[in-house]
Design a protein around this motif. Structure first.
Motif, PDB file in Angstrom:
ATOM      1  N   ILE A  49     -32.366  19.201 -13.454  1.00  0.00           N
ATOM      2  CA  ILE A  49     -32.466  17.932 -14.166  1.00  0.00           C
ATOM      3  C   ILE A  49     -32.656  18.227 -15.647  1.00  0.00           C
ATOM      4  N   PRO A  50     -31.688  17.842 -16.492  1.00  0.00           N
ATOM      5  CA  PRO A  50     -31.826  18.091 -17.927  1.00  0.00           C
ATOM      6  C   PRO A  50     -33.033  17.330 -18.497  1.00  0.00           C
ATOM      7  N   GLN A  51     -33.646  17.897 -19.500  1.00  0.00           N
ATOM      8  CA  GLN A  51     -34.845  17.301 -20.067  1.00  0.00           C
ATOM      9  C   GLN A  51     -34.612  15.871 -20.556  1.00  0.00           C
ATOM     10  N   ASN A  52     -33.428  15.576 -21.090  1.00  0.00           N
ATOM     11  CA  ASN A  52     -33.161  14.224 -21.584  1.00  0.00           C
ATOM     12  C   ASN A  52     -32.909  13.216 -20.458  1.00  0.00           C
ATOM     13  N   MET A  53     -32.916  13.657 -19.212  1.00  0.00           N
ATOM     14  CA  MET A  53     -32.704  12.774 -18.060  1.00  0.00           C
ATOM     15  C   MET A  53     -33.996  12.529 -17.280  1.00  0.00           C
ATOM     16  N   THR A  54     -35.116  13.055 -17.737  1.00  0.00           N
ATOM     17  CA  THR A  54     -36.343  12.973 -16.946  1.00  0.00           C
ATOM     18  C   THR A  54     -36.993  11.598 -17.000  1.00  0.00           C
ATOM     19  N   SER A  55     -37.802  11.364 -15.992  1.00  0.00           N
ATOM     20  CA  SER A  55     -38.591  10.148 -15.856  1.00  0.00           C
ATOM     21  C   SER A  55     -39.932  10.536 -15.249  1.00  0.00           C
ATOM     22  N   CYS A  56     -40.570   9.624 -14.545  1.00  0.00           N
ATOM     23  CA  CYS A  56     -41.931   9.892 -14.075  1.00  0.00           C
ATOM     24  C   CYS A  56     -42.014  10.534 -12.686  1.00  0.00           C
ATOM     25  N   HIS A  57     -41.052  10.367 -11.830  1.00  0.00           N
ATOM     26  CA  HIS A  57     -41.119  10.958 -10.493  1.00  0.00           C
ATOM     27  C   HIS A  57     -39.763  11.554 -10.127  1.00  0.00           C
ATOM     28  N   THR A  58     -39.785  12.450  -9.144  1.00  0.00           N
ATOM     29  CA  THR A  58     -38.578  13.150  -8.718  1.00  0.00           C
ATOM     30  C   THR A  58     -38.508  13.146  -7.198  1.00  0.00           C
ATOM     31  N   GLY A  59     -37.369  12.724  -6.668  1.00  0.00           N
ATOM     32  CA  GLY A  59     -37.159  12.740  -5.230  1.00  0.00           C
ATOM     33  C   GLY A  59     -36.116  13.777  -4.843  1.00  0.00           C
ATOM     34  N   GLU A  60     -36.201  14.211  -3.599  1.00  0.00           N
ATOM     35  CA  GLU A  60     -35.227  15.149  -3.043  1.00  0.00           C
ATOM     36  C   GLU A  60     -34.737  14.574  -1.721  1.00  0.00           C
ATOM     37  N   ILE A  61     -33.392  14.445  -1.612  1.00  0.00           N
ATOM     38  CA  ILE A  61     -32.804  13.861  -0.414  1.00  0.00           C
ATOM     39  C   ILE A  61     -31.469  14.539  -0.117  1.00  0.00           C
ATOM     40  N   GLU A  62     -31.374  15.121   1.053  1.00  0.00           N
ATOM     41  CA  GLU A  62     -30.129  15.741   1.537  1.00  0.00           C
ATOM     42  C   GLU A  62     -29.466  16.637   0.497  1.00  0.00           C
ATOM     43  N   GLY A  63     -30.263  17.441  -0.183  1.00  0.00           N
ATOM     44  CA  GLY A  63     -29.740  18.391  -1.156  1.00  0.00           C
ATOM     45  C   GLY A  63     -29.540  17.835  -2.553  1.00  0.00           C
ATOM     46  N   TYR A  64     -29.865  16.582  -2.769  1.00  0.00           N
ATOM     47  CA  TYR A  64     -29.733  15.947  -4.080  1.00  0.00           C
ATOM     48  C   TYR A  64     -31.102  15.662  -4.683  1.00  0.00           C
ATOM     49  N   MET A  65     -31.155  15.665  -6.011  1.00  0.00           N
ATOM     50  CA  MET A  65     -32.346  15.282  -6.754  1.00  0.00           C
ATOM     51  C   MET A  65     -32.160  13.835  -7.206  1.00  0.00           C
ATOM     52  N   ILE A  66     -33.241  13.066  -7.131  1.00  0.00           N
ATOM     53  CA  ILE A  66     -33.238  11.673  -7.575  1.00  0.00           C
ATOM     54  C   ILE A  66     -34.358  11.550  -8.605  1.00  0.00           C
ATOM     55  N   GLU A  67     -33.987  11.327  -9.847  1.00  0.00           N
ATOM     56  CA  GLU A  67     -34.946  11.308 -10.948  1.00  0.00           C
ATOM     57  C   GLU A  67     -35.174   9.892 -11.450  1.00  0.00           C
ATOM     58  N   GLY A  68     -36.393   9.433 -11.349  1.00  0.00           N
ATOM     59  CA  GLY A  68     -36.760   8.135 -11.896  1.00  0.00           C
ATOM     60  C   GLY A  68     -36.436   6.962 -10.996  1.00  0.00           C
ATOM     61  N   HIS A  69     -36.327   5.800 -11.609  1.00  0.00           N
ATOM     62  CA  HIS A  69     -36.230   4.529 -10.907  1.00  0.00           C
ATOM     63  C   HIS A  69     -34.809   4.183 -10.491  1.00  0.00           C
ATOM     64  N   VAL A  70     -34.215   5.045  -9.690  1.00  0.00           N
ATOM     65  CA  VAL A  70     -32.843   4.867  -9.202  1.00  0.00           C
ATOM     66  C   VAL A  70     -32.848   3.830  -8.076  1.00  0.00           C
ATOM     67  N   PRO A  71     -31.987   2.815  -8.161  1.00  0.00           N
ATOM     68  CA  PRO A  71     -31.901   1.820  -7.089  1.00  0.00           C
ATOM     69  C   PRO A  71     -31.466   2.443  -5.754  1.00  0.00           C
ATOM     70  N   ALA A  72     -31.993   1.885  -4.674  1.00  0.00           N
ATOM     71  CA  ALA A  72     -31.674   2.370  -3.329  1.00  0.00           C
ATOM     72  C   ALA A  72     -30.171   2.335  -3.062  1.00  0.00           C
ATOM     73  N   ALA A  73     -29.471   1.307  -3.541  1.00  0.00           N
ATOM     74  CA  ALA A  73     -28.023   1.207  -3.307  1.00  0.00           C
ATOM     75  C   ALA A  73     -27.281   2.391  -3.917  1.00  0.00           C
TER      76      ALA A  73
END
Length: 155
Positions: free
Chosen positions: A75-99
């Motif tokens: 995750i590049p520094q300019n893309m960071t937010s407050c929390h980080t998720g990991e799902i099926e080999g992918y990183m999810i950074e910040g307030h990404v909608p479920a859809a």
């Protein structure tokens, strides 16, 4: 009141029919989230995912350890937010909608994952969607490049 055999069979059949549905509600995609234990917006985002059928586990992580985890996982520094998720080999950074997470899992691009940098007002967990500011969800490529995955207009 006595229960007849017929009534007992009807209750049993109704219960048996509902068990698979209960399992499906809890058996959605599993995401593991690293977050500051004191962050309320992270907790709100997690609850939104759970309401959408995701199975969410959490782990406490603070400051530089959390930032190090983000950077080590692409995750590049300019893309960071407050929390980080990991799902099926992918990183999810910040307030990404479920859809968008579901779309990522469906399309399976060759990428690190998705990010909503910062904490845009009205993104999931950051206030009412009806009052949101415009924001983008970015796809993070494995070479560090980013591109817009989804755009959300201001409400």
């Amino acid at each position: 009141m006595t229960m007849t055999r017929r009534a007992m069979m009807a209750v049993t059949a109704g219960f048996a029919a509902s068990v698979p549905l209960a399992g499906a509600a809890q058996g959605g995609p599993a995401i593991h989230v690293l977050k500051d234990p004191n962050c309320g917006c992270c907790t709100s985002w997690i609850e939104i995912l759970r309401e959408d059928g995701f199975t969410v586990t959490t782990e406490r992580s603070l400051g530089t350890l959390l930032m190090q985890h983000k950077l080590e996982n692409g995750i590049p520094q300019n893309m960071t937010s407050c929390h980080t998720g990991e799902i099926e080999g992918y990183m999810i950074e910040g307030h990404v909608p479920a859809a968008d997470i579901r779309r990522l899992l469906s399309e399976r691009p060759d990428a690190v994952g998705l990010a909503v940098p910062g904490m845009p007002y009205g993104s999931p967990g950051m206030g009412p969607e009806a009052e949101r500011e415009a924001y983008d969800v970015f796809l993070i490529r494995k070479d560090g490049r980013t591109e817009v995955f989804t755009s959300y207009a201001a409400a």
